[in-house]
Motif scaffolding. Structure first.
Motif, mmCIF file in Angstrom:
data_model
loop_
_atom_site.group_PDB
_atom_site.id
_atom_site.type_symbol
_atom_site.label_atom_id
_atom_site.label_comp_id
_atom_site.label_asym_id
_atom_site.label_seq_id
_atom_site.Cartn_x
_atom_site.Cartn_y
_atom_site.Cartn_z
ATOM 1 N N ARG A 259 0.851 -1.196 0.000
ATOM 2 C CA ARG A 259 0.000 0.000 0.000
ATOM 3 C C ARG A 259 0.881 1.239 0.000
ATOM 4 O O ARG A 259 1.920 1.279 0.659
ATOM 5 N N TRP A 260 0.468 2.233 -0.763
ATOM 6 C CA TRP A 260 1.234 3.473 -0.843
ATOM 7 C C TRP A 260 0.295 4.663 -0.982
ATOM 8 O O TRP A 260 -0.796 4.563 -1.557
ATOM 9 N N GLU A 261 0.718 5.790 -0.419
ATOM 10 C CA GLU A 261 -0.067 7.017 -0.512
ATOM 11 C C GLU A 261 0.109 7.655 -1.890
ATOM 12 O O GLU A 261 1.175 7.545 -2.513
ATOM 13 N N ASN A 262 -0.920 8.341 -2.337
ATOM 14 C CA ASN A 262 -0.941 8.940 -3.669
ATOM 15 C C ASN A 262 -0.162 10.252 -3.670
ATOM 16 O O ASN A 262 -0.558 11.226 -3.035
ATOM 17 N N ALA A 263 0.952 10.272 -4.410
ATOM 18 C CA ALA A 263 1.749 11.503 -4.509
ATOM 19 C C ALA A 263 1.133 12.516 -5.461
ATOM 20 O O ALA A 263 1.576 13.667 -5.510
ATOM 21 N N TYR A 264 0.099 12.107 -6.235
ATOM 22 C CA TYR A 264 -0.490 12.987 -7.247
ATOM 23 C C TYR A 264 -1.855 13.520 -6.821
ATOM 24 O O TYR A 264 -2.638 13.963 -7.667
ATOM 25 N N THR A 265 -2.173 13.475 -5.541
ATOM 26 C CA THR A 265 -3.474 13.968 -5.091
ATOM 27 C C THR A 265 -3.685 15.401 -5.570
ATOM 28 O O THR A 265 -2.889 16.295 -5.282
ATOM 29 N N GLY A 266 -4.735 15.605 -6.336
ATOM 30 C CA GLY A 266 -5.025 16.920 -6.921
ATOM 31 C C GLY A 266 -4.455 17.090 -8.304
ATOM 32 O O GLY A 266 -4.947 17.899 -9.085
ATOM 33 N N GLY A 267 -3.412 16.352 -8.655
ATOM 34 C CA GLY A 267 -2.742 16.557 -9.935
ATOM 35 C C GLY A 267 -3.280 15.716 -11.069
ATOM 36 O O GLY A 267 -3.016 16.007 -12.236
ATOM 37 N N ILE A 268 -4.013 14.641 -10.732
ATOM 38 C CA ILE A 268 -4.545 13.780 -11.779
ATOM 39 C C ILE A 268 -6.054 13.702 -11.646
ATOM 40 O O ILE A 268 -6.632 13.983 -10.602
ATOM 41 N N PRO A 280 -8.183 9.334 -5.186
ATOM 42 C CA PRO A 280 -7.806 8.384 -4.129
ATOM 43 C C PRO A 280 -6.603 8.869 -3.333
ATOM 44 O O PRO A 280 -5.669 9.455 -3.867
ATOM 45 N N ASP A 281 -6.638 8.603 -2.045
ATOM 46 C CA ASP A 281 -5.519 8.935 -1.181
ATOM 47 C C ASP A 281 -4.495 7.810 -1.121
ATOM 48 O O ASP A 281 -3.352 8.033 -0.705
ATOM 49 N N GLU A 282 -4.895 6.609 -1.520
ATOM 50 C CA GLU A 282 -4.036 5.458 -1.313
ATOM 51 C C GLU A 282 -4.255 4.436 -2.424
ATOM 52 O O GLU A 282 -5.352 4.321 -2.985
ATOM 53 N N GLY A 283 -3.207 3.710 -2.754
ATOM 54 C CA GLY A 283 -3.294 2.618 -3.715
ATOM 55 C C GLY A 283 -2.826 1.319 -3.096
ATOM 56 O O GLY A 283 -2.156 1.301 -2.055
ATOM 57 N N GLN A 284 -3.186 0.218 -3.736
ATOM 58 C CA GLN A 284 -2.812 -1.097 -3.220
ATOM 59 C C GLN A 284 -2.611 -2.057 -4.380
ATOM 60 O O GLN A 284 -3.378 -2.049 -5.341
ATOM 61 N N MET A 285 -1.551 -2.868 -4.293
ATOM 62 C CA MET A 285 -1.314 -3.901 -5.292
ATOM 63 C C MET A 285 -0.975 -5.207 -4.600
ATOM 64 O O MET A 285 -0.437 -5.219 -3.482
ATOM 65 N N ALA A 286 -1.321 -6.305 -5.260
ATOM 66 C CA ALA A 286 -1.018 -7.625 -4.721
ATOM 67 C C ALA A 286 0.453 -7.951 -4.929
ATOM 68 O O ALA A 286 1.063 -7.562 -5.920
ATOM 69 N N LEU A 287 1.038 -8.662 -3.970
ATOM 70 C CA LEU A 287 2.400 -9.170 -4.090
ATOM 71 C C LEU A 287 2.360 -10.655 -4.429
ATOM 72 O O LEU A 287 1.292 -11.239 -4.578
ATOM 73 N N ALA A 288 3.511 -11.254 -4.567
ATOM 74 C CA ALA A 288 3.589 -12.652 -4.995
ATOM 75 C C ALA A 288 2.751 -13.538 -4.076
ATOM 76 O O ALA A 288 2.885 -13.479 -2.848
ATOM 77 N N PRO A 289 1.883 -14.384 -4.640
ATOM 78 C CA PRO A 289 0.994 -15.208 -3.812
ATOM 79 C C PRO A 289 1.674 -16.501 -3.360
ATOM 80 O O PRO A 289 2.587 -17.019 -4.007
ATOM 81 N N ASP A 290 1.209 -17.052 -2.242
ATOM 82 C CA ASP A 290 1.649 -18.373 -1.810
ATOM 83 C C ASP A 290 1.255 -19.403 -2.867
ATOM 84 O O ASP A 290 0.200 -19.298 -3.500
ATOM 85 N N ASN A 291 2.103 -20.413 -3.045
ATOM 86 C CA ASN A 291 1.786 -21.464 -4.010
ATOM 87 C C ASN A 291 2.608 -22.695 -3.692
ATOM 88 O O ASN A 291 3.549 -22.654 -2.890
ATOM 89 N N GLN A 292 2.263 -23.782 -4.327
ATOM 90 C CA GLN A 292 3.001 -25.025 -4.148
ATOM 91 C C GLN A 292 2.961 -25.841 -5.424
ATOM 92 O O GLN A 292 2.082 -25.665 -6.276
ATOM 93 N N ALA A 293 3.954 -26.727 -5.565
ATOM 94 C CA ALA A 293 4.045 -27.580 -6.748
ATOM 95 C C ALA A 293 4.546 -28.950 -6.329
ATOM 96 O O ALA A 293 5.388 -29.076 -5.431
ATOM 97 N N HIS A 294 4.013 -29.993 -6.995
ATOM 98 C CA HIS A 294 4.397 -31.372 -6.742
ATOM 99 C C HIS A 294 4.658 -32.057 -8.078
ATOM 100 O O HIS A 294 3.863 -31.918 -9.010
ATOM 101 N N ASN A 295 5.772 -32.786 -8.154
ATOM 102 C CA ASN A 295 6.117 -33.501 -9.376
ATOM 103 C C ASN A 295 6.531 -34.927 -9.040
ATOM 104 O O ASN A 295 7.298 -35.164 -8.104
#
Length: 735
Positions: A259-268, A280-295
């Motif tokens: 999560r990060w605050e919007n540096a462009y508040t008012g500018g965009i 928006p005052d804040e943005g959010q993006m997903a990070l690498a998700p948990d996962n598993q693999a079996h071979n």
């Protein structure tokens, strides 16, 4: 790995070694001990993340030189065949490693290993954000509201920018057991744990179209852990070999979102009835998700006769990912999201199936043939769903359409046939054929086929000269190329046959028709027991003759030469040189999604990219200059050059008159000198010196300050350059 952990591992090794070494010194006849310990100090003269990128020598400072290795074995006539081997490398640096193995030769054993791998990415990156290393990034409390359409030039960067270091560090710890319970059988179990922590560059963006976005470079938090397990059973007896193997991988991310605050508040431009104030005052993006693999894999081979052998394998794998989805936007209820997510997680599942069978046979002393068939299947069972997304936290839900995930799958059939005929005692001609059939889902092209033939002549011209020459030709084509197929399959409702995101004549290089011609050659000349020369060369040309826009040509040229010369028992020298050139031609046109394809040539553009790399080096090992002194000298030089020849349309709706992009250059000189003085059979004094010069010029980095790009807040920095000297003195004790 912390210094404390390194010292603990080193201490453990010494404690294991000490009683055996003491026993050996007291003359116990059943134990053989040999090894060495090196200890000393070094000094590096330069502050540079680039120089210490993978070693940790990023600051001007002194450092500890520490290495050891030891082998302890029972005497050959003892009968127990016990052994203990230990090795430690770079104990005073951040790229340190430790290995231990113990067991009974031919019966059982255990291993333990540790490795630390730093990666220093950028030093003193500039950002107004605080909170690096965490999942929440904040701007200073006094950060202002910008005027409409204002960008980075209106931000108070002079008073808010602060330096941060971008770097990651991996720590790998593992071990294993092996057991030979009876003749012909062996069982292995291995475990590895890897953690990766630190920060790296990512970007956050607000905005939903080409006119109103604003983006920022962000220090993405990295907190990964991966656990891997391998278990193998092997059987080997006479004509039959068999293996059964399981591999499991389990990935966990300590953070799920950034999560990060919007540096462009008012500018965009934002959302709602007042888009320049409803931002928006804040943005959010997903990070690498948990996962598993079996071979799971079964493989084996059987020698039908002394001249014929059959091999084969079959494997099955499953990959799973069910991390909970983030909401469409963090800015609710300001941005309404009446359409819910289709499910709470991806519920991703991919099954893989692999199999191959091969046979090789030598019909006579002159004729040999082989053939192999491979089958690969990737079945993506992830359920599909409709996602009415919010464009970059500012748009109305679904304003840019509703997208549908496309679980890509493929099936591959690969056939290889090879035959060889010996022309004499020292020459052979070979002919090979390969057929590659790929069928894909959710792709511009459902099916591609590639045929490759190769001819090779190898042999010995004289008693001192041998070599080989090969030529191959490959041709790839496929069914109809439908450029908007992925768009139509991933959009709800279907936008229709006239909808395109890219120019309909654009072709992806891995799917486009292509012919390839390739020639390779190598030769070795052993003029005497003292002098050896080797040469190699290669040339290939790729022609995408059915592509109007995209990659249309690719050309690779390379050559190398190596020389080694033993002037005397005390002096050995070597030298090498390599040249590589890679060229690519790409064409395109100015195109806006959904418009009629352009026919006006003034809208076309092309770029011809050429990469050239020169690598050369020389060195010697000389032990005859001064009594008991051995000198080792190594010099290496590498020069890389990239040029871009750009041609652009000149029409009113074209790309405009185009200038060539600036060249990109990289040069590195490295000199490594070591002098060893052997005071006795057990003691060697060592002095080492390393000089390294690195210089690079990259227009993507040079003169790009944090506010150079009006709607991109960047970290700043430039192309790395340094001149570093490293000196060291150490003592090597052998026992």
């Amino acid at each position: 790995m912390t210094t404390q952990k390194a010292l603990m591992l080193t201490g453990t090794a010494i404690l294991c070694l000490w009683p055996v070494a003491a026993g050996a010194q007291q003359g116990e006849p059943n134990m053989i001990l040999d090894g060495s310990v090196e200890a000393g100090a070094g000094y590096v003269t330069e502050d540079s993340f680039k120089f210490g990128e993978y070693t940790g020598l990023v600051d001007e400072s002194a450092f500890f030189i520490g290495n050891f290795d030891s082998t302890m074995r029972d005497a050959p006539d003892d009968g127990t065949a016990f052994y203990l081997e230990m090795q430690g490398r770079n104990l005073g640096l951040e790229n340190r490693s430790f290995e231990l193995e113990a067991g009974s030769q031919g019966r059982y054993g255990a291993t333990l290993n540790f490795e630390q791998i730093p990666h220093y990415l950028q030093q003193d990156a500039l950002t107004p954000y605080s909170g690096e290393g965490s999942s929440i990034l904040s701007l200073p409390p006094t950060w202002p509201t910008l005027a409409a359409n204002a960008g980075t030039s209106a931000m108070p960067l002079a008073s808010t920018l602060r330096p941060i270091d971008l770097k990651t560090e991996r720590e790998r710890f593992g071990g294993g057991l092996f057991w030979l319970p009876r003749e012909n059988w062996r069982f292995d179990v291995d475990y590895r744990n890897e953690t990766k922590r630190g920060t790296q560059t990512t970007f956050g963006m607000f905005g939903e179209n080409g006119g109103n976005p604003g983006s920022v470079a962000l220090p993405e938090v990295i907190d990964y852990e991966t656990n891997e397990v391998d278990a193998t059973a092997n059987y080997s007896s006479g004509n039959l070999q068999f293996q059964a193997m399981y591999s499991g991988s389990f990935f966990n991310s300590g953070e799920t979102a950034l999560r990060w605050e919007n540096a462009y508040t008012g500018g965009i431009e934002g959302f709602g009835p007042n888009p320049w104030t409803d931002i928006p005052d804040e943005g959010q993006m997903a990070l690498a998700p948990d996962n598993q693999a079996h071979n799971f894999t079964l493989s084996g081979g059987y020698s039908v006769s002394p001249t014929t052998r059959i091999t084969g394998s079959v494997g099955y794998g499953i990959m799973l990912q069910d991390e909970d989805f983030l909401p469409f936007t963090i800015n609710t209820p300001a941005i309404p999201t009446p359409t819910p997510l289709p499910r709470t997680s991806l519920d991703g599942e991919i099954n893989t199936l692999r199999g191959d069978i091969g046979i090789s046979s030598r019909f006579s002393e002159r004729i040999d043939v082989s053939g192999r068939y491979r089958y690969s299947e990737r079945d993506n069972k992830t359920p599909r769903g409709q996602y009415a997304y919010v464009p970059n936290d500012v748009g109305t839900q679904g304003s840019n359409g509703t997208r549908v995930n496309t679980p890509h799958s493929f099936t591959q059939h690969l056939v290889n046939l090879d035959g060889g005929y010996r022309l004499g005692d020292y020459s052979k001609v070979s002919l090979g054929y390969e057929y590659d059939n790929m069928e894909r889902t959710f792709s511009e092209r459902d099916k591609t086929e590639e045929h490759t033939i190769e001819a090779k002549l190898s042999g010995r011209a004289t008693e001192t000269i041998d070599g080989w020459l090969s030529y191959s030709f490959a041709m790839r084509d496929g069914d109809a190329y439908i450029g908007n197929a992925p768009l139509r399959e991933s959009t709800f409702p279907d936008p229709g046959a006239a909808a395109f995101e890219n120019n309909p004549d654009l072709r992806k290089y891995n799917l486009a028709d292509r012919t390839r011609n390739e020639v390779r050659a190598a030769a070795n000349w052993m003029t005497s027991d003292a002098l050896a020369l080797s040469f190699g060369a290669n040339y290939s040309f790729d022609d995408y003759d059915e592509t109007d826009f995209g990659l249309t040509e690719g050309e690779n040229i390379g050559g190398k030469a190596d020389l080694s010369y033993r002037a005397s028992d005390s002096l050995t020298t070597y030298a090498y040189y390599a040249y590589d050139q890679m060229g690519f031609v790409q064409t395109g046109s100015r195109f806006t999604g959904g418009e009629t394809p352009p026919v006006d040539a003034t809208r076309f553009w092309s770029i011809d990219t050429t990469d050239e790399i020169h690598t050369l080096g020389a060195g010697l090992v000389w032990s005859g200059l001064v009594e008991n002194v051995k000198l080792t000298l190594d010099y290496a030089f590498s020069l890389g050059h990239t040029s871009y020849d750009v041609t652009g349309g000149t029409g009113a709706n074209g790309a405009g008159t185009a200038d060539d992009l600036p060249d990109v250059d990289t040069a590195i000189h490295s000199v490594n000198l070591t002098a060893d003085y052997e005071a006795s059979e057990a003691v060697t004094f060592r002095i080492a010196y390393l000089f390294e010069y690195y210089d690079s010029e990259d227009f993507e980095l040079d003169n790009v300050d944090p506010d150079t790009m009006g709607r991109v807040l960047w970290f700043g920095g430039g192309s790395p350059s340094y001149t570093a000297h490293v000196i060291g003195a150490s003592t090597v004790l052998r026992f």
